[in-house]
Write an enzyme that holds these catalytic residues in place. Structure first.
Site, PDB file in Angstrom:
ATOM      1  N   SER A  23       0.844  -1.208   0.000  1.00 13.42           N
ATOM      2  CA  SER A  23       0.000   0.000   0.000  1.00 13.42           C
ATOM      3  C   SER A  23       0.880   1.258   0.000  1.00 13.42           C
ATOM      4  O   SER A  23       1.673   1.472  -0.908  1.00 13.42           O
ATOM      5  CB  SER A  23      -0.941  -0.037   1.210  1.00 13.42           C
ATOM      6  OG  SER A  23      -1.873   1.016   1.159  1.00 13.42           O
ATOM      7  N   HIS A  37      -7.840   1.061  -1.318  1.00  8.64           N
ATOM      8  CA  HIS A  37      -7.866  -0.059  -2.259  1.00  8.64           C
ATOM      9  C   HIS A  37      -9.278  -0.602  -2.479  1.00  8.64           C
ATOM     10  O   HIS A  37      -9.471  -1.810  -2.631  1.00  8.64           O
ATOM     11  CB  HIS A  37      -6.905  -1.154  -1.791  1.00  8.64           C
ATOM     12  CG  HIS A  37      -5.546  -0.620  -1.448  1.00  8.64           C
ATOM     13  ND1 HIS A  37      -4.712  -0.084  -2.403  1.00  8.64           N
ATOM     14  CD2 HIS A  37      -4.908  -0.480  -0.256  1.00  8.64           C
ATOM     15  CE1 HIS A  37      -3.607   0.338  -1.814  1.00  8.64           C
ATOM     16  NE2 HIS A  37      -3.705   0.119  -0.515  1.00  8.64           N
TER      17      HIS A  37
END
Length: 293
Positions: A74, A181
């Site tokens: 991430s 996400h």
């Protein structure tokens, strides 16, 4: 946590003060002020984590530890890009600052949440379809028995309750105040896109495995494309680690706060002959350096 590393290494302190100048705000307060403002900390959490990642990596470099390849989970992908030589520290920090603002505005903390479920990908998909179709997305494919999901807070609370009460599986709401996400980050990605496009990326000097493909990428245009898609696409972490292992990587070091990736890599590569360590303070740094000798 990182305070003792900054006390020990002057260049680490200098790097953080450099961040103050780049962003024109006192990020250093989060590191060095014992009575730091919690609102200031929360609003600059992504910037803080990014700097911790870079400090840990650069300290390892000072001790002669140079990786053959990197990957970041991430937000960590930005630090990985810096470590690979594909992106400058200055540009990465600026992009992280924009990313932090856009993600916070895209999914307000009082409306969205994330949770880690003790379920594999297939079971998570079935559960989402059963309880909240279209209201929850899988955000991270972390390992065989952990999937992270994000969506509307009410639906996340329901899925956590169902996992614990009905399935007898572990489920925990994450402290992350956004739904990274997931489809709801598309607007944040669209806002970030022109900044990514205007930024100079070059071919990395070492391997970098990226979140949205789990593959090694050396094309600067492809790196930009992947970074744009990253915010609203799931992190393929398990596949990334498996691909790195298949490519010959057998030593993994987590650089940054916490031990989440350290634990995940151990789970993913359980039974394999690998070394897994981490750096987040002087104790873990010394332990990691001893393991590498």
């Amino acid at each position: 946590m990182f305070h003792d590393l900054c006390e020990e290494y002057k260049f680490a302190r200098d790097l953080i003060y450099q961040a103050d100048e780049i962003l024109e705000k006192k990020i250093s307060n989060i590191f060095f002020c014992p009575d730091k403002n919690m609102s200031e900390y929360e609003n600059n959490l992504q910037q803080y984590i990014f700097l911790c990642n870079i400090v840990a990596y650069e300290i390892l470099n000072k001790h002669g530890t140079h990786p053959d390849g990197v990957s970041g989970h991430s937000l960590g992908e930005y630090a990985a890009l810096v470590s690979s030589g594909a992106l400058s520290f200055h540009d990465a920090l600026f992009l992280v600052d924009r990313r932090a603002l856009f993600t916070q505005e895209a999914t307000p903390a009082d409306q969205f949440a994330m949770a880690a479920l003790e379920l594999n990908a297939g079971s998570s998909k079935v559960l989402i379809e059963k309880l909240a179709p279209g209201k929850i997305d899988i955000a991270n494919f972390n390992c065989d028995n952990q999937t992270v999901v994000g969506g509307f807070t009410h639906d996340i609370d329901n899925i956590i309750d169902y996992c614990i009460r009905v399935l007898r599986k572990k489920a925990k709401k994450l402290s992350i105040p956004i739904a990274s996400h997931t489809r709801w980050m598309k607007t944040a990605s669209d806002r970030l896109k022109p900044y990514i496009e205007q930024t100079t990326f070059i071919s990395p000097s070492i391997d970098i495995y990226m979140n949205v493909t789990a593959a090694c990428t050396d094309n600067p245009d492809k790196i930009k494309e992947n970074l744009y898609h990253q915010l609203y696409s799931p992190v393929l972490w398990q596949q990334t680690v498996e691909n790195m292992y298949q490519a010959g990587y057998d030593t993994f070091i987590e650089c940054g706060p916490g031990r989440t990736l350290h634990r995940l890599v151990k789970k993913i590569l359980k039974g394999k002959t690998v070394s897994v360590s981490r750096v987040e303070d002087m104790a873990t740094l010394n332990e990691t350096l001893n393991n590498l000798r």
